[in-house]
Design an enzyme around this catalytic site. Sequence first.
Site, short mmCIF file in Angstrom:
data_model
loop_
_atom_site.label_atom_id
_atom_site.label_comp_id
_atom_site.label_asym_id
_atom_site.label_seq_id
_atom_site.Cartn_x
_atom_site.Cartn_y
_atom_site.Cartn_z
N ARG A 2 27.66 20.58 82.34
CA ARG A 2 26.57 21.52 82.13
C ARG A 2 27.29 22.91 82.69
O ARG A 2 28.64 22.86 82.57
CB ARG A 2 25.54 21.38 82.96
CG ARG A 2 25.68 20.28 84.12
CD ARG A 2 25.30 18.90 83.81
NE ARG A 2 26.50 18.21 84.81
CZ ARG A 2 26.86 17.27 84.04
NH1 ARG A 2 26.87 16.93 82.89
NH2 ARG A 2 27.63 16.40 84.80
N HIS A 113 26.67 9.51 85.02
CA HIS A 113 25.53 9.87 84.18
C HIS A 113 24.83 8.69 83.25
O HIS A 113 24.68 9.01 81.96
CB HIS A 113 26.19 10.99 83.17
CG HIS A 113 26.59 12.22 83.85
ND1 HIS A 113 26.04 12.95 84.59
CD2 HIS A 113 27.96 12.70 83.77
CE1 HIS A 113 26.76 13.91 85.14
NE2 HIS A 113 28.16 13.67 84.59
N ASP A 177 33.46 11.84 83.72
CA ASP A 177 33.48 13.11 84.32
C ASP A 177 32.53 12.80 85.50
O ASP A 177 31.61 11.90 85.50
CB ASP A 177 32.94 14.22 83.67
CG ASP A 177 31.54 14.07 83.06
OD1 ASP A 177 31.22 13.17 82.53
OD2 ASP A 177 30.79 15.15 83.31
N GLU A 178 32.68 13.56 86.48
CA GLU A 178 31.85 13.68 87.78
C GLU A 178 31.29 12.50 88.22
O GLU A 178 30.14 12.17 88.55
CB GLU A 178 30.73 14.61 87.41
CG GLU A 178 30.96 15.89 86.85
CD GLU A 178 29.71 16.77 86.55
OE1 GLU A 178 29.91 18.01 86.42
OE2 GLU A 178 28.82 16.22 86.10
N ILE A 179 32.53 11.52 88.56
CA ILE A 179 32.09 10.31 89.08
C ILE A 179 31.77 10.44 90.54
O ILE A 179 32.67 11.02 91.51
CB ILE A 179 33.15 9.07 88.89
CG1 ILE A 179 33.45 9.06 87.38
CG2 ILE A 179 33.03 7.85 89.87
CD1 ILE A 179 34.81 8.02 87.26
#
Length: 393
Positions: A2, A113, A177-179
Amino acid sequence: MRCSRPTRHLACLEVSIRSVNCGSRYRELFIRSVRPWRFRIPQLIHIGGSCWTRREISSHQSFPLVVPEFTDIAEKAAYSADAVYIPQDVAHIVSYAGQRGIDVLVEIDTPGHTSAISKAYPEHVACADAKPWGTYANEPPAGQLRLASPATIDFTASLLSAAAKLFPSTLFATGGDEINTRCYQDDPQTQQDLAGRTLNEALDVFTQATHGALRSLGKTPVVWEEMVLNFNLTLSNDTIALVWISSEDAAAVAAKGFRFIHAASNSFYLDCGAGGWVGNYPQATVGASPLRHGKTLRDIPFFRVRAHALINPFPLKAYTFDPLANLTSEQASLVLGGQHLLWTEQSGPENLDSIAWPRAAASRRCSGRVPGETIVLRCHGCTSLDIGLGGVA
């Protein structure tokens, strides 16, 4: 991904569609249609000039794609019974895009996510809706696939395969992404499944299995840059990376020999620069109003690290972006092109055109740029400015 990050296809006008074959240049418009679910089919086919259009079709907030053999996920994880995309909808979008020389690339983000999946399959999701969400996720609600579980690996591979069969594209995005490592540290089941292995080792097994399932269908995996830069994974050489955290990371991805697509948050995120929505971090709940709490993203500790991408709407960065910056002449061939991205926490059909144009038209120039060419502050074809829509320049 985001305004902090890094998925996601929108477009209102026919901009620079010249042929079905775009050659070696990847031009894309990306819209997240699940966070929250906003776009119905007539709005999704309002597509502009790119050779790929990418849709992130699942996320932690909802899972609107009705996947054969896994229809219970959308039944339990969509916002409502009519806030879904059934296979006939997908076929319509693919056909509409194909007639205009556009390939539809879909993303199902894994292993992070994925809180929405817990509504139907709680056994496969760690830290589902854990509080405070800021400890376990970059955005609420928390929840990640139990990547060390053999059962979850089989489940994920089957889910991705079933979804991939709905789309004829040879590309399929698996996220990465963003683990959040704390999520797995605090999940007893994951700790048991690790059985002495490191998280990196478990992620490698997970990725090889899920990517292998896609490759058996003739699909090439597309991942976010963390899968290349943050972990030591066995990725096939033809895996494509999306560089989103910063344009400066492109050189590091190229140094590892991977093809990549520019999707830099400090240049191409269409929704950045207009404040935040998450509320009073980290106790905020989904839907909390930033106006009620008087907060913007720059007030949130996590997001301060990318304040350059948030405070400034970067109206000119999309036009002056150099896709070959800091790359050698040999590495230049690894650049497939670029994409503009619109994350839809604060976007919908009401502001789609005005927030996307004219900046999204810059992708036509930047992604097809050749060495020595000057990027001109100009849009091709008619844009929102030409027809008086008041676009964000």
